[in-house]
Design an enzyme around this catalytic site. Sequence first.
Site, PDB file in Angstrom:
ATOM      1  N   CYS A 105       0.837  -1.214   0.000  1.00  0.00           N
ATOM      2  CA  CYS A 105       0.000   0.000   0.000  1.00  0.00           C
ATOM      3  C   CYS A 105       0.866   1.256   0.000  1.00  0.00           C
ATOM      4  O   CYS A 105       0.530   2.257  -0.645  1.00  0.00           O
ATOM      5  CB  CYS A 105      -0.897   0.042   1.230  1.00  0.00           C
ATOM      6  SG  CYS A 105      -1.980  -1.373   1.393  1.00  0.00           S
TER       7      CYS A 105
HETATM    8  C1  BEZ Z   1       0.628  -4.677   1.930  1.00  0.00           C
HETATM    9  O1  BEZ Z   1       0.149  -3.587   1.621  1.00  0.00           O
HETATM   10  O2  BEZ Z   1       1.820  -4.902   1.824  1.00  0.00           O
HETATM   11  C2  BEZ Z   1      -0.261  -5.759   2.486  1.00  0.00           C
HETATM   12  C3  BEZ Z   1      -1.392  -5.436   3.192  1.00  0.00           C
HETATM   13  C4  BEZ Z   1      -2.170  -6.451   3.726  1.00  0.00           C
HETATM   14  C5  BEZ Z   1      -1.819  -7.769   3.525  1.00  0.00           C
HETATM   15  C6  BEZ Z   1      -0.684  -8.083   2.778  1.00  0.00           C
HETATM   16  C7  BEZ Z   1       0.099  -7.059   2.249  1.00  0.00           C
END
Ligand code: BEZ
Length: 210
Positions: free
Chosen positions: A45
């Site tokens: 994200c």
């Molecule tokens: C991420 O943004 O890296 C992420 C968020 C939730 C679960 C897995 C990855």
Amino acid sequence: MALQLGDIAPDFTQDSTEGSLNFYTWAGDSWVVLFSHPKDFTPVCTTELGLVSKLKPEFEKRGVKVIGLSVDPADSHQGWAKDIEETQGAALNFPLIADHDRKVSDLYGMIHPNASDTLTVRSVFVLDPQKKVRLTLTYPASTGRNFDELLRVIDSLQLTDKHKVATPGNWKHGEDVIIVTSVTNEQAKELFPAGWVEHKPYLRTVKQPG
Ligand code: BEZ
């Protein structure tokens, strides 16, 4: 039921990094990309939000406003925004909805309980100025989205709204397009006086209009 193409996207008022935000008022008569993030302070994200901040001028050129969402409160988003700027070299330059009570996530079907009952999936909604849903995408949490693809689809939507054409697979702005099958050859002569190529009666390609 999940929002489907052609539905009117629902309005809401929710906290955000820019204070309390009424969605319809914020959107005005722009196109909108609304996209969700599973959680603050997560790596994928973080890269996505930096990327969209850098791409904001490309969205603006197309008359599109972007808005993100994550199911954490606004003070958490503010702290995360500092990390985004530090690690991605771009400050967050659009609102991030603080959907702490999951009001918007539930309204838009961004939580898929069989994937996770607490985090949103990576949803994308492209809305036109009438708030009609024109594109939906759902990615898993582990896969960052391709925002160039979103720009490509927006180019296609805006072109095909204006002209009686459709865009072929992998089409990019400036490439040849397809004359829609509802246009007869007689009508095509008026619409595309420079001519077209007829590969099959149902497959006619033409230079991108406009
Ligand atoms: C991420 O943004 O890296 C992420 C968020 C939730 C679960 C897995 C990855």
